[in-house]
Design a protein around this motif. Structure first.
Motif, mmCIF file in Angstrom:
data_model
loop_
_atom_site.group_PDB
_atom_site.id
_atom_site.type_symbol
_atom_site.label_atom_id
_atom_site.label_comp_id
_atom_site.label_asym_id
_atom_site.label_seq_id
_atom_site.Cartn_x
_atom_site.Cartn_y
_atom_site.Cartn_z
ATOM 1 N N THR A 36 -38.058 17.004 -42.255
ATOM 2 C CA THR A 36 -38.701 18.109 -41.547
ATOM 3 C C THR A 36 -39.543 17.558 -40.403
ATOM 4 O OG1 THR A 36 -38.838 19.519 -43.523
ATOM 5 C CG2 THR A 36 -40.307 20.051 -41.719
ATOM 6 N N ILE A 37 -39.440 18.209 -39.255
ATOM 7 C CA ILE A 37 -40.311 17.922 -38.121
ATOM 8 C C ILE A 37 -40.897 19.244 -37.669
ATOM 9 C CG2 ILE A 37 -40.448 17.005 -35.776
ATOM 10 C CD1 ILE A 37 -37.915 15.376 -36.384
ATOM 11 N N PHE A 38 -42.216 19.370 -37.648
ATOM 12 C CA PHE A 38 -42.785 20.625 -37.175
ATOM 13 C C PHE A 38 -43.931 20.375 -36.212
ATOM 14 C CE2 PHE A 38 -45.331 19.821 -40.936
ATOM 15 C CZ PHE A 38 -46.592 20.307 -40.638
ATOM 16 N N ALA A 39 -44.039 21.277 -35.230
ATOM 17 C CA ALA A 39 -45.045 21.171 -34.178
ATOM 18 C C ALA A 39 -46.127 22.208 -34.405
ATOM 19 C CB ALA A 39 -44.406 21.362 -32.801
ATOM 20 N N TYR A 40 -47.378 21.752 -34.291
ATOM 21 C CA TYR A 40 -48.539 22.621 -34.525
ATOM 22 C C TYR A 40 -49.507 22.446 -33.363
ATOM 23 C CZ TYR A 40 -52.751 24.469 -36.819
ATOM 24 O OH TYR A 40 -53.870 25.191 -37.139
ATOM 25 N N GLY A 41 -50.042 23.557 -32.882
ATOM 26 C CA GLY A 41 -51.013 23.490 -31.797
ATOM 27 C C GLY A 41 -51.219 24.843 -31.173
ATOM 28 N N GLN A 42 -52.144 24.917 -30.236
ATOM 29 C CA GLN A 42 -52.452 26.200 -29.624
ATOM 30 C C GLN A 42 -51.383 26.575 -28.605
ATOM 31 O OE1 GLN A 42 -55.977 24.355 -27.134
ATOM 32 N NE2 GLN A 42 -55.584 26.413 -26.391
ATOM 33 N N THR A 43 -51.402 27.822 -28.193
ATOM 34 C CA THR A 43 -50.461 28.311 -27.194
ATOM 35 C C THR A 43 -50.637 27.547 -25.881
ATOM 36 O OG1 THR A 43 -50.365 30.536 -28.127
ATOM 37 C CG2 THR A 43 -49.850 30.317 -25.795
ATOM 38 N N ASP B 220 -40.783 25.164 -34.978
ATOM 39 C CA ASP B 220 -41.664 25.451 -33.855
ATOM 40 C C ASP B 220 -42.607 26.565 -34.291
ATOM 41 O OD1 ASP B 220 -42.897 25.792 -31.437
ATOM 42 O OD2 ASP B 220 -41.207 26.825 -30.480
ATOM 43 N N LEU B 221 -43.846 26.199 -34.585
ATOM 44 C CA LEU B 221 -44.826 27.187 -35.034
ATOM 45 C C LEU B 221 -45.406 27.944 -33.843
ATOM 46 C CD1 LEU B 221 -46.774 25.063 -37.688
ATOM 47 C CD2 LEU B 221 -44.944 26.691 -38.095
ATOM 48 N N ALA B 222 -45.865 29.165 -34.107
ATOM 49 C CA ALA B 222 -46.521 29.940 -33.055
ATOM 50 C C ALA B 222 -47.905 29.367 -32.789
ATOM 51 C CB ALA B 222 -46.604 31.407 -33.477
ATOM 52 N N GLY B 223 -48.523 29.782 -31.685
ATOM 53 C CA GLY B 223 -49.809 29.239 -31.267
ATOM 54 C C GLY B 223 -50.924 29.482 -32.265
ATOM 55 N N SER B 224 -51.822 28.502 -32.381
ATOM 56 C CA SER B 224 -52.853 28.556 -33.407
ATOM 57 C C SER B 224 -54.220 28.951 -32.871
ATOM 58 C CB SER B 224 -52.978 27.174 -34.079
ATOM 59 O OG SER B 224 -53.372 26.206 -33.130
ATOM 60 N N GLU B 225 -54.294 29.461 -31.619
ATOM 61 C CA GLU B 225 -55.610 29.742 -31.041
ATOM 62 C C GLU B 225 -56.239 30.986 -31.666
ATOM 63 O OE1 GLU B 225 -52.578 32.072 -29.229
ATOM 64 O OE2 GLU B 225 -52.789 29.900 -29.316
ATOM 65 N N ARG B 226 -57.535 31.133 -31.450
ATOM 66 C CA ARG B 226 -58.250 32.286 -31.979
ATOM 67 C C ARG B 226 -57.824 33.549 -31.253
ATOM 68 N NH1 ARG B 226 -64.003 29.090 -31.506
ATOM 69 N NH2 ARG B 226 -63.551 27.500 -33.082
ATOM 70 N N MET C 144 -45.249 15.588 -38.669
ATOM 71 C CA MET C 144 -45.960 16.659 -37.968
ATOM 72 C C MET C 144 -46.306 16.193 -36.561
ATOM 73 S SD MET C 144 -49.658 18.354 -38.749
ATOM 74 C CE MET C 144 -50.473 19.342 -37.506
ATOM 75 N N ILE C 145 -46.085 17.075 -35.590
ATOM 76 C CA ILE C 145 -46.483 16.816 -34.217
ATOM 77 C C ILE C 145 -47.634 17.759 -33.897
ATOM 78 C CG2 ILE C 145 -45.742 16.717 -31.818
ATOM 79 C CD1 ILE C 145 -42.845 16.660 -32.897
ATOM 80 N N ALA C 146 -48.797 17.213 -33.637
ATOM 81 C CA ALA C 146 -49.953 18.022 -33.258
ATOM 82 C C ALA C 146 -50.089 17.980 -31.750
ATOM 83 C CB ALA C 146 -51.224 17.494 -33.922
ATOM 84 N N THR C 147 -50.037 19.133 -31.089
ATOM 85 C CA THR C 147 -50.074 19.182 -29.629
ATOM 86 C C THR C 147 -51.421 19.721 -29.165
ATOM 87 O OG1 THR C 147 -49.097 21.384 -29.576
ATOM 88 C CG2 THR C 147 -47.582 19.531 -29.484
ATOM 89 N N LEU C 148 -51.964 19.110 -28.122
ATOM 90 C CA LEU C 148 -53.263 19.496 -27.586
ATOM 91 C C LEU C 148 -53.142 19.867 -26.113
ATOM 92 C CD1 LEU C 148 -55.571 16.653 -28.951
ATOM 93 C CD2 LEU C 148 -54.859 18.748 -30.105
ATOM 94 N N ALA D 252 -60.016 21.463 -33.677
ATOM 95 C CA ALA D 252 -59.489 22.147 -34.864
ATOM 96 C C ALA D 252 -58.080 21.657 -35.194
ATOM 97 C CB ALA D 252 -59.497 23.655 -34.632
ATOM 98 N N THR D 253 -57.262 21.453 -34.164
ATOM 99 C CA THR D 253 -55.899 20.962 -34.386
ATOM 100 C C THR D 253 -55.920 19.555 -34.987
ATOM 101 O OG1 THR D 253 -55.014 22.292 -32.564
ATOM 102 C CG2 THR D 253 -53.711 20.397 -33.266
#
Length: 483
Positions: A93-100, A251-257, A319-323, A335-336
């Motif tokens: 599994t490869i998944f990307a997490y981060g804000q829009t 591809d996860l959706a954006g994590s912003e508030r 996991m790929i954390a994008t900033l 937070a990411t």
């Protein structure tokens, strides 16, 4: 790496909202140890921060890329090791997490303007099919599926009715669980892809059907979680063992508030669902990181249910954390990074996914049953009256020919416990020794049956009865006996 798979965490820094900010982000990339990222909060950034909050944060990651990193470098570092494990029979599994706007979709899928902008999914497909084409020792079958989770409902992005129907009219993908707690997705199609071109066409079809909307954070913001899965099965010719593996590319959706998105109406509803599912994902991560935790809340959301085996089970996961490095997004970046650090505490144990082909298992069991029946008939002395089939006779002839041509004195002839086969072989061996036609090969064509009789003068002479011969001479007494 294979026996005990650990979560590998890379952080990819991509900026779509401004240039690099001086003295805010600093990277210490040491080849001998983990790379570290330090985030320094400027004193003039008072919005959302309290006076006693610390001014710098330091995080360690497996690998850190800056916004100048090329897609091929990202693939080689992140996706290629996981793809190699999937080809070897392990789940990945490869998944990307981060804000829009931080580059998740660009990293996973890629850009459409240049060929070099291809993302992890198309590059992984290209790599996998290239490796399958090179390996001729196994027979491979590949399928793909594309699941979209929008407002906590699952939809099949490869459903052919997408073009003619509204999203709400399509059948929803539902989760079903078997007694062994394995997850099965109803109404999610598996499309066979024989080559890279077919797989890429399916990917482009699914991307066309994705839910995309314009938000103040991003002009083309993906409003759903998408899971592109490659299923690979392989089998060696003649082997009853099948290896099955799958690779989730998420591809996860954006994590912003929600307040930061500046949206309302149905977009606000979307943002709430997105944040709720990411909140449940974080709950699962926290629970998995606690070793003494007995209950993991996978069932709280559809996404965590689908990714159950990836998050805390039998899977090699990256996991790929994008900033986004704009200083207005520092709080989201922190937070990411905190979330990624929690995920890094999880350890998975991946095992090889092998199973027996049901069809070959049935054939083997039937053969074993027949052998047991033959042994039982041999022990009890019960004679079988049915004749050997033509296929069985041909097999016996091949075994005999191999046995008679083998010069090894220790070679054996194993035909099982069937008395019909044993008698057939004794007859052929005796005919060969008595050299009717001078060779065993001629015997195969001419010999039909063989009986042992006494001549008319009771001399115990053995006569050989061949096809088409009615009478044979008894050489010792000159008499004739009937066939």
């Amino acid at each position: 790496y294979v026996k005990e798979a650990m979560f590998l965490f890379q952080i990819l820094l991509l900026c779509l909202h401004g240039n690099k900010q001086d003295n805010i982000y600093s990277v210490d990339d040491d080849e001998k140890s983990l790379s570290s990222l330090e985030i320094i909060v400027p004193r003039d950034l008072a919005d959302g921060f309290v006076n006693n909050k610390r001014e710098s944060y330091k995080f360690k990651f497996q690998k850190i890329f800056d916004q100048e990193a090329k897609q091929d470098v990202v693939f080689d570092s992140i996706a290629k090791p996981v793809a190699e494990c999937v080809l070897a029979g392990y789940n990945g599994t490869i998944f990307a997490y981060g804000q829009t706007g931080s580059g998740k979709t660009f990293t996973i899928t890629g850009g459409a303007e240049r060929y070099s902008d291809r993302g992890i999914i198309p590059r992984t497909l290209s790599y996998i099919f290239d490796q399958l084409q090179k390996d001729s020792s196994k027979v491979y079958t590949t399928h793909v599926s594309y699941l979209e989770i929008y407002n906590e409902c699952g939809y099949d992005l490869l459903d052919p009715r997408h073009e003619a129907s509204r999203l709400e009219d399509l059948p929803k993908v539902t989760i079903m669980e078997d007694p062994d707690q394995n997850i099965h997705l109803k109404n999610l199609s598996l499309q066979q892809a024989a080559n890279e071109e077919e797989a890429l066409n399916l990917l482009f079809l699914g991307d066309t059907n994705r839910m995309i909307a314009e938000t103040p954070m991003n002009q083309a913001s993906t409003r759903s979680h998408c899971i592109f899965t490659i299923h690979i099965s392989s089998k060696e010719p003649g082997s009853a063992t099948i290896q099955r593996s799958k690779l989730h590319l998420v591809d996860l959706a954006g994590s912003e508030r929600v307040a930061k998105t500046g949206v309302g109406g149905h977009l606000l509803t979307e943002a709430k669902y997105i944040n709720l599912s990411l909140h449940y994902l974080e709950q699962v991560i926290i629970a998995l990181a606690e070793k003494k935790r007995s209950h993991i809340p996978y069932r709280n959301s559809m996404m965590t249910s689908v990714l159950r085996d990836s998050l805390g089970g039998n899977c090699m996961t990256t996991m790929i954390a994008t900033l986004s490095i704009d200083k207005r997004n520092i709080d989201e970046s922190i937070a990411t990074c905190r979330f990624a650090q929690r995920v890094a505490l999880i350890k998975n144990e991946a095992v090889l996914n092998e199973e027996i082909d049901p069809r070959l298992m049935i054939v083997q069991l039937k053969k074993e049953i027949q052998e047991l029946k033959d042994e039982l008939a041999l022990v009890t002395g019960k004679q079988r009256t049915s004749e050997l089939s033509q296929e069985e006779l041909l097999q016996l002839d091949e075994l005999l020919e191999t046995f008679l041509e083998d010069n090894d004195p220790d070679s054996t002839l194993d035909v099982g416990a069937d008395m019909r086969k044993i008698k057939y072989c004794f007859i052929h061996v005796k005919v060969f020794l008595l050299n009717i036609d001078g060779s065993a090969a001629g015997t195969e064509n001419n010999l039909k049956t063989f009986t042992v009789e006494k001549c008319q003068k009771k001399c115990n002479t053995v006569e050989r009865h061949c096809k088409g011969v009615k009478q044979l001479n008894c050489e010792e007494h000159g008499g004739l006996i009937d066939k």
